[in-house]
Design a protein around this motif. Structure first.
Motif, PDB file in Angstrom:
ATOM      1  N   SER A  22     -36.049  30.937 -12.018  1.00 50.42           N
ATOM      2  CA  SER A  22     -37.171  30.557 -12.879  1.00 50.42           C
ATOM      3  C   SER A  22     -37.340  29.046 -12.915  1.00 50.42           C
ATOM      4  N   VAL A  23     -36.232  28.284 -12.921  1.00 55.96           N
ATOM      5  CA  VAL A  23     -36.321  26.824 -12.856  1.00 55.96           C
ATOM      6  C   VAL A  23     -36.970  26.412 -11.539  1.00 55.96           C
ATOM      7  N   SER A  24     -36.561  27.080 -10.461  1.00 55.68           N
ATOM      8  CA  SER A  24     -37.118  26.770  -9.150  1.00 55.68           C
ATOM      9  C   SER A  24     -38.614  27.049  -9.109  1.00 55.68           C
ATOM     10  N   SER A  25     -39.038  28.204  -9.628  1.00 53.54           N
ATOM     11  CA  SER A  25     -40.465  28.527  -9.564  1.00 53.54           C
ATOM     12  C   SER A  25     -41.292  27.576 -10.427  1.00 53.54           C
ATOM     13  N   VAL A  26     -40.758  27.155 -11.566  1.00 55.45           N
ATOM     14  CA  VAL A  26     -41.466  26.184 -12.408  1.00 55.45           C
ATOM     15  C   VAL A  26     -41.556  24.845 -11.684  1.00 55.45           C
ATOM     16  N   ALA A  27     -40.449  24.395 -11.101  1.00 53.12           N
ATOM     17  CA  ALA A  27     -40.434  23.112 -10.394  1.00 53.12           C
ATOM     18  C   ALA A  27     -41.384  23.149  -9.196  1.00 53.12           C
ATOM     19  N   LEU A  28     -41.371  24.235  -8.432  1.00 45.12           N
ATOM     20  CA  LEU A  28     -42.274  24.338  -7.282  1.00 45.12           C
ATOM     21  C   LEU A  28     -43.728  24.384  -7.721  1.00 45.12           C
ATOM     22  N   GLY A  29     -44.013  25.089  -8.801  1.00 48.94           N
ATOM     23  CA  GLY A  29     -45.380  25.138  -9.319  1.00 48.94           C
ATOM     24  C   GLY A  29     -45.855  23.775  -9.769  1.00 48.94           C
ATOM     25  N   THR A  30     -44.989  23.053 -10.485  1.00 42.71           N
ATOM     26  CA  THR A  30     -45.326  21.700 -10.930  1.00 42.71           C
ATOM     27  C   THR A  30     -45.540  20.789  -9.734  1.00 42.71           C
ATOM     28  N   LEU A  31     -44.674  20.917  -8.734  1.00 42.74           N
ATOM     29  CA  LEU A  31     -44.771  20.089  -7.536  1.00 42.74           C
ATOM     30  C   LEU A  31     -46.081  20.349  -6.795  1.00 42.74           C
ATOM     31  N   SER A  32     -46.428  21.621  -6.592  1.00 48.27           N
ATOM     32  CA  SER A  32     -47.665  21.919  -5.856  1.00 48.27           C
ATOM     33  C   SER A  32     -48.900  21.453  -6.636  1.00 48.27           C
ATOM     34  N   THR A  33     -48.881  21.645  -7.958  1.00 51.62           N
ATOM     35  CA  THR A  33     -50.011  21.214  -8.776  1.00 51.62           C
ATOM     36  C   THR A  33     -50.175  19.694  -8.726  1.00 51.62           C
ATOM     37  N   ALA A  34     -49.061  18.966  -8.889  1.00 59.51           N
ATOM     38  CA  ALA A  34     -49.125  17.500  -8.881  1.00 59.51           C
ATOM     39  C   ALA A  34     -49.538  16.971  -7.512  1.00 59.51           C
ATOM     40  N   LEU A  35     -49.040  17.578  -6.435  1.00 62.00           N
ATOM     41  CA  LEU A  35     -49.439  17.137  -5.090  1.00 62.00           C
ATOM     42  C   LEU A  35     -50.939  17.362  -4.875  1.00 62.00           C
ATOM     43  N   ASN A  36     -51.429  18.537  -5.243  1.00 58.48           N
ATOM     44  CA  ASN A  36     -52.870  18.810  -5.083  1.00 58.48           C
ATOM     45  C   ASN A  36     -53.708  17.857  -5.921  1.00 58.48           C
ATOM     46  N   GLU A 149     -39.199  28.052   0.397  1.00 57.92           N
ATOM     47  CA  GLU A 149     -39.848  27.207  -0.602  1.00 57.92           C
ATOM     48  C   GLU A 149     -40.857  26.270   0.048  1.00 57.92           C
ATOM     49  N   ARG A 150     -40.505  25.716   1.203  1.00 59.81           N
ATOM     50  CA  ARG A 150     -41.450  24.835   1.905  1.00 59.81           C
ATOM     51  C   ARG A 150     -42.678  25.624   2.373  1.00 59.81           C
ATOM     52  N   ALA A 151     -42.455  26.846   2.841  1.00 56.66           N
ATOM     53  CA  ALA A 151     -43.577  27.683   3.286  1.00 56.66           C
ATOM     54  C   ALA A 151     -44.498  28.014   2.107  1.00 56.66           C
ATOM     55  N   TRP A 152     -43.904  28.323   0.955  1.00 55.24           N
ATOM     56  CA  TRP A 152     -44.718  28.610  -0.221  1.00 55.24           C
ATOM     57  C   TRP A 152     -45.521  27.374  -0.612  1.00 55.24           C
ATOM     58  N   LEU A 153     -44.858  26.208  -0.627  1.00 53.70           N
ATOM     59  CA  LEU A 153     -45.566  24.967  -0.958  1.00 53.70           C
ATOM     60  C   LEU A 153     -46.724  24.728   0.011  1.00 53.70           C
ATOM     61  N   ALA A 154     -46.475  24.947   1.290  1.00 47.15           N
ATOM     62  CA  ALA A 154     -47.522  24.743   2.302  1.00 47.15           C
ATOM     63  C   ALA A 154     -48.732  25.621   1.990  1.00 47.15           C
ATOM     64  N   SER A 155     -48.485  26.840   1.555  1.00 47.79           N
ATOM     65  CA  SER A 155     -49.595  27.746   1.249  1.00 47.79           C
ATOM     66  C   SER A 155     -50.352  27.316  -0.010  1.00 47.79           C
ATOM     67  N   GLN A 156     -49.719  26.536  -0.864  1.00 47.45           N
ATOM     68  CA  GLN A 156     -50.338  26.107  -2.120  1.00 47.45           C
ATOM     69  C   GLN A 156     -51.073  24.779  -2.012  1.00 47.45           C
ATOM     70  N   LEU A 157     -50.808  24.007  -0.975  1.00 43.50           N
ATOM     71  CA  LEU A 157     -51.448  22.701  -0.817  1.00 43.50           C
ATOM     72  C   LEU A 157     -52.844  22.900  -0.228  1.00 43.50           C
TER      73      LEU A 157
END
Length: 181
Positions: A22-36, A149-157
């Motif tokens: 859950s920490v990972s999914s929150v951090a990844l979500g925050t990261l993708s949102t902030a990058l976008n 995680e990198r693949a998921w981030l790539a799909s969110q950017l």
């Protein structure tokens, strides 16, 4: 008693994995949102620079951004030197997006080019940069940036004018970031 201890440790293991996930999914979500968000703000930066006849490249400003990011990296618990390639990738992607907007506006002038004051926009970018570094730190605590995680981030950017090469550079640079303590 041994059976109880086994069940207790198994339960704790499962709970810790769920918590880390859950920490990972929150951090990844925050990261993708902030990058976008950061990449979307580049339209405003490009618009301001176009209206005021300023170049996209601003090396003194890039040095200030780098130093600020390295200072914030340390505060976020990241090894500053390991963050440098990510900051370079971030600035390169940002400049590439600005150039793409400028090129589009040469072909089809946009009278609605955003002209918000650059100082305000830079404050927003600095806030987003801090969010990025904090999210990266949290993700490293939760397990880092393996392929999934990198693949998921790539799909969110999905920010406009962010190329696949820009994404690949950003994501590759994440793998080299280390925690400082």
């Amino acid at each position: 008693m041994t059976h109880f201890t086994t069940i207790l440790f198994s339960s704790l293991f499962v709970c810790s994995n769920v918590f880390a996930g859950s920490v990972s999914s929150v951090a990844l979500g925050t990261l993708s949102t902030a990058l976008n968000e950061r990449m979307q703000v580049m339209k405003e930066v490009a618009g301001y620079k176009a209206q005021h006849h300023l170049p996209i490249e601003d090396l003194p400003r890039e040095e200030q951004v780098m130093q600020s990011m390295l200072d914030h990296a340390w505060q976020a618990g990241l090894e500053p030197r390991s963050v440098e390639p990510f900051v370079h990738a971030l600035m390169n992607a940002s400049k590439a997006i600005q150039y793409r907007y400028r090129a589009d506006w040469l072909s089809v002038p946009d009278n609605g080019v955003p002209a918000r004051d650059l100082a305000d926009t830079r404050q927003q970018i600095q806030r987003l940069d801090t969010q990025l570094l904090n999210a990266i730190s949290q993700q490293l605590k939760a397990g880092g940036f393996p392929h999934a995680e990198r693949a998921w981030l790539a799909s969110q950017l999905t920010a406009p004018n962010l190329s696949e090469a820009d994404k690949n550079s950003l994501l590759a640079s994440l793998s080299g970031i280390e925690r400082s303590h």
